[in-house]
Scaffold this motif. Structure first.
Motif: not given
Length: 294
Positions: A28-30, A127-130, A136-139, A281-285
């Motif tokens: 998990p991350y954020k 890091d700041f757009t979208f 989050r994906l990078k992290n 949702d990158w993590r779920t996907t």
């Protein structure tokens, strides 16, 4: 006896390695910030999801400067420590790519983002757009011993396909156990579908993530389709560039072409062309893809 024991231990180690790879899930991350606020409808055993999207909440309430800079609590700049702007030599020529994560090999997972018309390699590293979704994906990649790549390419045709295929081959050779997922935004989707039909590239790809993009009937029957690599579609219901009805019809076509084919569709109700890049949702996907990828 010694040879039998050595063979057994080697085989056991291989089984453990394969099992570990197949069991990989991103930590998990954020999740509380990036998880879907509301789900309006689900279907197809959970593969089809209609997500509640509201610009006042999901843009104005999330961004410090709407569409330009997300609020600070959505972002961690930890990936900057390993981030590099590289020129990678491939069989198809040099490719400029921004990268962060396990650049020295041994990555557990590799995610590549291919931008759309008018974009460049910096888009997927911003890091700041979208709404901070790329951050989050990078992290997620950095914190899970993964590698994230955002390249430039010549075009959305044969040359661009060759360049991206060469880039994938280069990094896959450094991390042979890594699952490789290719995410394509808007016109970048044409490269996703071309790579799916490329016999060599298809062997290296474990999943496609299609964000506000187009469809390609030639995917059905392609080398990637035969391998049953998972496909995720994220699409805004008000997308003026690629109509949601046609993309949903293509999702249904894939489902109907092979029983149990791993394909998902997340429809962002009232979302526009760029909404899936902001909201997916990158993590779920990625965790779903890691659980079903060949």
């Amino acid at each position: 006896m010694h040879l039998i024991r050595t063979f057994f231990l080697g085989a056991l180690a291989l089984v453990c390695l394969v099992s570990a790879a197949s069991a990989l899930q991103l930590e998990p991350y954020k999740d509380d910030l990036f998880g879907y606020t509301g789900v309006l409808k689900t279907g197809d055993g959970g593969d089809y999801v209609v997500v509640d999207y509201n610009e006042m909440r999901d843009i104005n309430g999330r961004d410090q400067v709407p569409e330009r800079r997300v609020k600070q609590n959505y972002v961690s700049l930890q990936p900057k420590r390993s981030q590099q702007d590289l020129i990678v030599t491939t069989d198809y020529g040099p490719v400029k790519v921004m990268a962060t994560g396990k650049l020295d090999g041994g990555a557990s997972v590799i995610t590549i983002y291919l931008h759309g018309q008018g974009g460049n390699r910096q888009q997927g590293m911003n890091d700041f757009t979208f709404g901070g979704n790329f951050n989050r994906l990078k992290n997620l990649m950095v914190r899970n011993d993964g590698l994230y790549l955002s390249p430039d390419f010549t075009n959305f045709g044969e040359k661009g396909e060759a360049e991206v295929a060469g880039l994938i081959s280069h990094f896959k050779s450094q991390s042979p156990q890594a699952r490789v997922f290719v995410a394509c935004g808007s016109m970048g989707g044409s490269l996703c579908w071309r790579l799916a039909q490329d016999t060599r590239a298809a062997k290296n790809i474990s999943g496609l993530i299609i964000l506000g993009s187009l469809w390609d009937d030639h995917f059905i029957g392609s080398p990637s389709f035969k391998r049953r690599i998972p496909v995720f579609f994220g699409h805004g219901s008000r997308d003026p560039v690629f109509g949601v009805d046609k993309q949903e019809a293509f999702y249904r076509e894939i489902r109907g072409s092979a029983k149990g084919y791993p394909v998902r569709f997340h429809r962002f109700e009232n979302g526009n062309h760029g909404t899936p890049i902001r909201m997916t949702d990158w993590r779920t996907t990625l965790n779903w893809m890691l659980s079903v990828a060949p």
